[in-house]
Design a protein around this motif. Structure first.
Motif, PDB file in Angstrom:
ATOM      1  N   ALA A 233      -2.430  19.822  43.180  1.00  0.00           N
ATOM      2  CA  ALA A 233      -2.535  21.233  42.797  1.00  0.00           C
ATOM      3  C   ALA A 233      -1.470  22.074  43.491  1.00  0.00           C
ATOM      4  N   ARG A 234      -1.234  21.818  44.760  1.00  0.00           N
ATOM      5  CA  ARG A 234      -0.248  22.610  45.500  1.00  0.00           C
ATOM      6  C   ARG A 234       1.166  22.284  45.048  1.00  0.00           C
ATOM      7  N   LEU A 235       1.414  21.033  44.710  1.00  0.00           N
ATOM      8  CA  LEU A 235       2.718  20.664  44.170  1.00  0.00           C
ATOM      9  C   LEU A 235       2.963  21.362  42.840  1.00  0.00           C
ATOM     10  N   ARG A 236       1.958  21.374  41.987  1.00  0.00           N
ATOM     11  CA  ARG A 236       2.110  22.027  40.691  1.00  0.00           C
ATOM     12  C   ARG A 236       2.456  23.509  40.860  1.00  0.00           C
ATOM     13  N   ARG A 237       1.809  24.168  41.807  1.00  0.00           N
ATOM     14  CA  ARG A 237       2.119  25.580  42.044  1.00  0.00           C
ATOM     15  C   ARG A 237       3.542  25.751  42.559  1.00  0.00           C
ATOM     16  N   SER A 238       3.969  24.870  43.450  1.00  0.00           N
ATOM     17  CA  SER A 238       5.311  24.994  44.017  1.00  0.00           C
ATOM     18  C   SER A 238       6.408  24.717  43.000  1.00  0.00           C
ATOM     19  N   LEU A 239       6.099  23.870  42.006  1.00  0.00           N
ATOM     20  CA  LEU A 239       7.103  23.515  40.994  1.00  0.00           C
ATOM     21  C   LEU A 239       6.920  24.310  39.694  1.00  0.00           C
ATOM     22  N   ARG A 240       6.124  25.367  39.732  1.00  0.00           N
ATOM     23  CA  ARG A 240       5.859  26.109  38.494  1.00  0.00           C
ATOM     24  C   ARG A 240       7.134  26.740  37.935  1.00  0.00           C
ATOM     25  N   TRP A 241       8.104  27.051  38.810  1.00  0.00           N
ATOM     26  CA  TRP A 241       9.378  27.612  38.345  1.00  0.00           C
ATOM     27  C   TRP A 241      10.123  26.627  37.435  1.00  0.00           C
ATOM     28  N   LEU A 242       9.826  25.353  37.573  1.00  0.00           N
ATOM     29  CA  LEU A 242      10.481  24.327  36.782  1.00  0.00           C
ATOM     30  C   LEU A 242       9.597  23.811  35.653  1.00  0.00           C
ATOM     31  N   LEU A 243       8.297  23.820  35.877  1.00  0.00           N
ATOM     32  CA  LEU A 243       7.366  23.266  34.892  1.00  0.00           C
ATOM     33  C   LEU A 243       7.036  24.242  33.775  1.00  0.00           C
ATOM     34  N   ASP A 244       6.997  25.551  34.088  1.00  0.00           N
ATOM     35  CA  ASP A 244       6.564  26.541  33.091  1.00  0.00           C
ATOM     36  C   ASP A 244       7.654  26.800  32.040  1.00  0.00           C
TER      37      ASP A 244
END
Length: 244
Positions: A233-244
């Protein structure tokens, strides 16, 4: 006076079976004093794998050799290689592995660094039973190789996440660190690196999705407070600039 590091320094700290971290620093980058971290893994064959080696220290060398013989030195991106040559001189039996394109960089060619093997998308036979790896691309020749230690469900990054704790930074630089999005609890890659990686947006987003898809329980990286729980979950939040 604030201390950005995580004492005790230059000593192996257990994280999971066969996995340790070594905190060191501080280094100065982007005008900030940065803590820096090495990850140590004992492979199934007993050899030791060093990810992003920090400054060489004879006592640290002895402490690591007590865990097993040092067999692999890994420079995982174009920035984290400067201490590798010191470890090479003291570990003649170790192979040095480098991120793609590192050997072509001018400072590397002018240094005393000897690169034995380049890293790729597939883990080499030397550690394929222990680690999976993913190459995250970017523009200007940037590549970061991420590693997943399957036995401990630990993802090992370098600069794709910085998670600096504001209270550990000098107060004049705290606004800058917050502005560029690299402070806890949801640190990201620094702004300049986000811009570089976005030059290969599609491929980098696929790589980021693959990292989240590994569902790590913890995420270790080189600078700041690593994610010791709720890793996915924390990784997903940190990489949201790339995933979204």
């Amino acid at each position: 006076m604030s201390d950005p590091t995580y004492p005790p320094l230059d000593t192996p700290k257990p994280v999971a079976p066969d996995l340790w971290i070594v905190d060191s620093g501080p280094l100065r980058a982007l005008g900030l004093p940065l803590p820096v971290r090495m990850t140590v893994i004992r492979l199934q064959g007993g050899g030791i794998w060093l990810h992003s080696p920090t400054r060489y220290d004879p006592r640290l060398h002895r402490d690591i050799e007590a865990l097993g013989p040092i067999r692999h030195l890994v420079a995982p991106n174009v920035a984290h290689w400067t201490f590798v040559a010191d470890w090479q001189r003291h570990c003649p039996g170790a192979q040095t592995w480098a991120a793609p394109n590192l050997r072509e960089r001018g400072p590397v060619r002018r240094s005393n660094l000897q690169i034995d093997r380049d890293l790729g998308e597939a883990a080499p036979a030397e550690w394929s039973r222990d680690l999976r790896q993913v190459v995250v691309p970017g523009g200007l020749g940037f590549r970061e190789v991420a590693f997943f230690h399957e036995a401990s469900r630990t993802l090992i990054l370098t600069d794709l996440v910085l998670n600096l704790e504001p209270a550990k930074l000098p107060w004049p630089v705290r606004p800058l660190a917050h502005l560029v999005g690299i402070t806890a609890p949801d640190g990201r890659a620094p702004l300049y690196l986000r811009l570089v990686v976005r030059r290969r947006q599609r491929e980098a987003a696929r790589a980021a999705a693959a990292l989240v898809g590994l569902r790590p329980e913890r995420v270790v990286f080189s600078h700041g407070a690593w994610f010791d729980r709720d890793g996915t979950a924390r990784l997903r939040r940190s990489l949201r600039w790339l995933l979204d």
